[in-house]
Motif scaffolding. Structure first.
Motif, PDB file in Angstrom:
ATOM      1  N   PRO A 238     -37.994  47.048 -39.885  1.00  0.00           N
ATOM      2  CA  PRO A 238     -36.651  47.259 -39.316  1.00  0.00           C
ATOM      3  C   PRO A 238     -35.814  45.993 -39.243  1.00  0.00           C
ATOM      4  CG  PRO A 238     -38.320  48.380 -37.999  1.00  0.00           C
ATOM      5  CD  PRO A 238     -39.051  47.496 -38.957  1.00  0.00           C
ATOM      6  N   LEU A 239     -36.445  44.851 -38.970  1.00  0.00           N
ATOM      7  CA  LEU A 239     -35.685  43.600 -38.918  1.00  0.00           C
ATOM      8  C   LEU A 239     -35.200  43.199 -40.310  1.00  0.00           C
ATOM      9  CD1 LEU A 239     -37.737  41.537 -36.321  1.00  0.00           C
ATOM     10  CD2 LEU A 239     -35.594  42.754 -35.997  1.00  0.00           C
ATOM     11  N   GLU A 240     -35.977  43.507 -41.331  1.00  0.00           N
ATOM     12  CA  GLU A 240     -35.505  43.265 -42.699  1.00  0.00           C
ATOM     13  C   GLU A 240     -34.268  44.118 -42.991  1.00  0.00           C
ATOM     14  OE1 GLU A 240     -38.685  44.054 -45.368  1.00  0.00           O
ATOM     15  OE2 GLU A 240     -40.062  42.687 -44.379  1.00  0.00           O
ATOM     16  N   LEU A 241     -34.286  45.369 -42.525  1.00  0.00           N
ATOM     17  CA  LEU A 241     -33.124  46.233 -42.724  1.00  0.00           C
ATOM     18  C   LEU A 241     -31.888  45.664 -42.040  1.00  0.00           C
ATOM     19  CD1 LEU A 241     -34.767  49.750 -42.194  1.00  0.00           C
ATOM     20  CD2 LEU A 241     -34.252  48.617 -44.352  1.00  0.00           C
TER      21      LEU A 241
ATOM     22  N   ASN B 101     -37.304  39.018 -49.033  1.00  0.00           N
ATOM     23  CA  ASN B 101     -38.015  40.098 -48.340  1.00  0.00           C
ATOM     24  C   ASN B 101     -39.492  39.758 -48.148  1.00  0.00           C
ATOM     25  OD1 ASN B 101     -38.378  42.685 -47.222  1.00  0.00           O
ATOM     26  ND2 ASN B 101     -38.994  43.502 -49.199  1.00  0.00           N
ATOM     27  N   MET B 102     -40.100  39.162 -49.180  1.00  0.00           N
ATOM     28  CA  MET B 102     -41.511  38.802 -49.094  1.00  0.00           C
ATOM     29  C   MET B 102     -41.732  37.692 -48.067  1.00  0.00           C
ATOM     30  SD  MET B 102     -44.007  37.359 -52.104  1.00  0.00           S
ATOM     31  CE  MET B 102     -43.068  35.833 -52.189  1.00  0.00           C
ATOM     32  N   PHE B 103     -40.821  36.696 -48.039  1.00  0.00           N
ATOM     33  CA  PHE B 103     -40.975  35.599 -47.082  1.00  0.00           C
ATOM     34  C   PHE B 103     -40.819  36.086 -45.641  1.00  0.00           C
ATOM     35  CE2 PHE B 103     -39.733  32.323 -50.482  1.00  0.00           C
ATOM     36  CZ  PHE B 103     -41.077  32.023 -50.702  1.00  0.00           C
ATOM     37  N   ILE B 104     -39.906  37.000 -45.408  1.00  0.00           N
ATOM     38  CA  ILE B 104     -39.748  37.549 -44.054  1.00  0.00           C
ATOM     39  C   ILE B 104     -41.006  38.291 -43.635  1.00  0.00           C
ATOM     40  CG2 ILE B 104     -38.474  39.256 -42.686  1.00  0.00           C
ATOM     41  CD1 ILE B 104     -35.999  38.514 -44.350  1.00  0.00           C
ATOM     42  N   MET B 105     -41.571  39.052 -44.561  1.00  0.00           N
ATOM     43  CA  MET B 105     -42.806  39.787 -44.260  1.00  0.00           C
ATOM     44  C   MET B 105     -43.949  38.821 -43.966  1.00  0.00           C
ATOM     45  SD  MET B 105     -44.624  42.667 -46.672  1.00  0.00           S
ATOM     46  CE  MET B 105     -42.999  43.353 -47.002  1.00  0.00           C
ATOM     47  N   LEU B 106     -44.062  37.772 -44.786  1.00  0.00           N
ATOM     48  CA  LEU B 106     -45.124  36.780 -44.554  1.00  0.00           C
ATOM     49  C   LEU B 106     -44.919  36.053 -43.228  1.00  0.00           C
ATOM     50  CD1 LEU B 106     -45.469  35.249 -48.134  1.00  0.00           C
ATOM     51  CD2 LEU B 106     -47.039  36.813 -47.000  1.00  0.00           C
ATOM     52  N   LEU B 107     -43.657  35.819 -42.860  1.00  0.00           N
ATOM     53  CA  LEU B 107     -43.382  35.154 -41.588  1.00  0.00           C
ATOM     54  C   LEU B 107     -43.898  35.982 -40.415  1.00  0.00           C
ATOM     55  CD1 LEU B 107     -42.009  32.967 -39.861  1.00  0.00           C
ATOM     56  CD2 LEU B 107     -39.884  34.301 -40.030  1.00  0.00           C
ATOM     57  N   PHE B 108     -43.639  37.278 -40.442  1.00  0.00           N
ATOM     58  CA  PHE B 108     -44.097  38.131 -39.350  1.00  0.00           C
ATOM     59  C   PHE B 108     -45.617  38.282 -39.361  1.00  0.00           C
ATOM     60  CE2 PHE B 108     -39.672  39.316 -39.085  1.00  0.00           C
ATOM     61  CZ  PHE B 108     -39.508  39.525 -37.722  1.00  0.00           C
ATOM     62  N   ILE B 109     -46.204  38.291 -40.548  1.00  0.00           N
ATOM     63  CA  ILE B 109     -47.671  38.341 -40.609  1.00  0.00           C
ATOM     64  C   ILE B 109     -48.260  37.073 -39.997  1.00  0.00           C
ATOM     65  CG2 ILE B 109     -49.641  38.309 -42.193  1.00  0.00           C
ATOM     66  CD1 ILE B 109     -48.077  40.160 -44.023  1.00  0.00           C
ATOM     67  N   ALA B 110     -47.633  35.927 -40.294  1.00  0.00           N
ATOM     68  CA  ALA B 110     -48.122  34.663 -39.721  1.00  0.00           C
ATOM     69  C   ALA B 110     -47.969  34.659 -38.202  1.00  0.00           C
ATOM     70  CB  ALA B 110     -47.349  33.493 -40.343  1.00  0.00           C
ATOM     71  N   ILE B 111     -46.831  35.171 -37.721  1.00  0.00           N
ATOM     72  CA  ILE B 111     -46.628  35.212 -36.264  1.00  0.00           C
ATOM     73  C   ILE B 111     -47.649  36.133 -35.602  1.00  0.00           C
ATOM     74  CG2 ILE B 111     -45.020  35.940 -34.454  1.00  0.00           C
ATOM     75  CD1 ILE B 111     -42.745  35.064 -36.296  1.00  0.00           C
ATOM     76  N   GLU B 112     -47.881  37.289 -36.205  1.00  0.00           N
ATOM     77  CA  GLU B 112     -48.771  38.272 -35.590  1.00  0.00           C
ATOM     78  C   GLU B 112     -50.228  37.826 -35.614  1.00  0.00           C
ATOM     79  OE1 GLU B 112     -49.620  41.733 -33.595  1.00  0.00           O
ATOM     80  OE2 GLU B 112     -47.640  40.967 -34.129  1.00  0.00           O
ATOM     81  N   THR B 113     -50.628  37.132 -36.673  1.00  0.00           N
ATOM     82  CA  THR B 113     -52.027  36.719 -36.791  1.00  0.00           C
ATOM     83  C   THR B 113     -52.301  35.332 -36.218  1.00  0.00           C
ATOM     84  OG1 THR B 113     -51.588  35.870 -39.025  1.00  0.00           O
ATOM     85  CG2 THR B 113     -52.395  38.145 -38.844  1.00  0.00           C
ATOM     86  N   SER B 114     -51.251  34.605 -35.828  1.00  0.00           N
ATOM     87  CA  SER B 114     -51.458  33.233 -35.355  1.00  0.00           C
ATOM     88  C   SER B 114     -52.350  33.148 -34.112  1.00  0.00           C
ATOM     89  CB  SER B 114     -50.108  32.565 -35.087  1.00  0.00           C
ATOM     90  OG  SER B 114     -49.362  33.294 -34.136  1.00  0.00           O
ATOM     91  N   PRO B 115     -52.231  34.040 -33.099  1.00  0.00           N
ATOM     92  CA  PRO B 115     -53.156  33.921 -31.963  1.00  0.00           C
ATOM     93  C   PRO B 115     -54.618  34.072 -32.366  1.00  0.00           C
ATOM     94  CG  PRO B 115     -51.302  35.341 -31.413  1.00  0.00           C
ATOM     95  CD  PRO B 115     -51.240  35.095 -32.873  1.00  0.00           C
ATOM     96  N   ILE B 116     -54.871  34.956 -33.328  1.00  0.00           N
ATOM     97  CA  ILE B 116     -56.259  35.150 -33.772  1.00  0.00           C
ATOM     98  C   ILE B 116     -56.762  33.908 -34.492  1.00  0.00           C
ATOM     99  CG2 ILE B 116     -57.776  36.584 -35.195  1.00  0.00           C
ATOM    100  CD1 ILE B 116     -55.826  38.874 -34.779  1.00  0.00           C
ATOM    101  N   PHE B 117     -55.922  33.336 -35.372  1.00  0.00           N
ATOM    102  CA  PHE B 117     -56.346  32.139 -36.095  1.00  0.00           C
ATOM    103  C   PHE B 117     -56.493  30.940 -35.156  1.00  0.00           C
ATOM    104  CE2 PHE B 117     -54.780  34.342 -39.959  1.00  0.00           C
ATOM    105  CZ  PHE B 117     -55.919  34.192 -40.722  1.00  0.00           C
TER     106      PHE B 117
END
Length: 366
Positions: A113-116, A276-292
């Motif tokens: 949705p944020l990409e939209l 679009n790919m960089f925005i998706m990767l950014l959110f993946i990095a944010i979401e997985t950062s606490p686990i890493f």
């Protein structure tokens, strides 16, 4: 200790009592909690925008957006708090892999949705193009659905062509009449100057052609006006059908339409696809950062105290189990001893009674 620190500790899912005993671990869990919190905020914003495109109203979009954000926040908090630092790295990764997969899925859901919203102008332009195509296609289909209009227009063209042919004939007679008056020699003129017999005949032909043209014009104009009235009726019916389809075309602005437009834009433009790919990767990095962060950070005092606390709980559980098991076995032994004793005593009494009755019977017979 301020309330903000406690709040981020809560977001990280850490134990307050243990963290107070390990001040060196405080900043790490503040960072983890802040990441979890802001991920929930981004999820709420993304869901609110997505739901606004569905409901077209702020109140349900805000309510369900906050509900979605709280759910994502709770999931992220559970994912982080359920991870444990182990002595074996592979054991940690086995615990982290399913959590990483879930975090990536959540990131994809949050980012779309944020990409939209980020590409809203480009998407609106694409939607306008699609609406224009739909309008043209709708008009073409409606035109095929009203063949009477084309037939009536063909009749009008035929009537106008008759008038044009009559005008061409009148013009030709006019040329011959002028040539006869001015003495021009042609295949249909005498070549004598003046208003002679031939000129008068040409004049009569010209007058007859003009009268025929005027009559044809009046007659065909009446027929054309009648046909145009019929055409206007059919056009009104066609416009009514088009107006019925117009709301559907104008309403082509939903979530699925915007996602389809974004997909078309990324396929047409490599720059859009990369952004679009960089925005998706950014959110993946944010979401997985606490686990890493938990995976790459060394085992600290907090983890030692937490494991010690959990081991104490396990030991207490074992102790309680041993006590309960011993008490249960004692009760079983007591029950079995008293039950068997009562059974044997009852059997003995029954045997003595039977033996006495047998002796009485034998005495009677003797």
């Amino acid at each position: 200790m301020n309330q903000l620190t406690k709040f981020f500790w809560f977001c990280s899912g850490a134990n307050f009592q243990i963290l107070k005993r390990t001040p060196t671990e405080s900043n790490k869990y503040i960072g983890i909690g802040a990441t979890v919190f802001f991920t929930g905020v981004l999820a709420a914003l993304a869901a609110g925008y997505a739901l606004y495109t569905v409901f077209q109203e702020w109140l349900p979009a805000v309510f369900f957006g906050m509900l979605w954000g709280l759910m994502i926040f709770n999931l992220d908090r559970f994912i982080v708090s359920s991870m444990r630092k182990k002595e074996n790295a592979w054991a940690e990764w086995k615990l982290a892999i399913p959590r990483l997969v879930l975090a990536v899925l959540l990131a994809l859901v949050i980012s779309k949705p944020l990409e939209l919203k980020m590409f809203e102008r480009e998407i609106n332009r694409k939607l306008d193009e699609k609406k224009t195509e739909f309008i043209a296609q709708s008009k073409a289909n409606l035109a095929k659905g009203f063949p009477e209009i084309q037939e009536l227009e063909a009749k009008i063209d035929t009537l106008k062509k008759e008038v044009s042919n009559s005008e061409a004939f009148r013009d030709q007679v006019q040329k011959e009449y002028d040539a006869e008056r001015f003495g021009e020699k042609t295949s249909s003129t005498s070549g004598i100057v003046g208003l002679g017999t031939n000129a008068k005949k040409k004049e009569q032909q010209l007058d007859a052609a003009q009268v025929a043209l005027d009559d044809l014009r009046k007659r065909n104009q009446i027929r054309i006006d009648t046909i145009e009235a019929q055409i206007r009726e059919f056009i009104a019916l066609r416009q009514a059908e088009f107006e019925k389809q117009q709301p559907g075309i104008e309403g082509f602005d939903g979530l699925a339409a915007r996602m389809d437009a974004l997909s078309a834009l990324t396929s047409e433009s490599s720059a859009m696809a990369m952004a679009n790919m960089f925005i998706m990767l950014l959110f993946i990095a944010i979401e997985t950062s606490p686990i890493f962060v938990k995976l790459i950070s060394p085992r600290g005092p907090y983890d030692e105290f937490l494991e010690l606390h959990e081991d104490k709980v396990k030991l207490f559980k074992g102790e309680r189990w041993t006590v309960a098991k011993g008490e249960s076995e004692a009760r079983v032994d007591y029950f079995q001893g008293t039950h068997f004793y009562a059974t044997e005593l009852k059997k003995e009494k029954t045997n003595l009674k039977n033996r006495a009755e047998t002796d009485r019977e034998m005495a009677k017979w003797q």
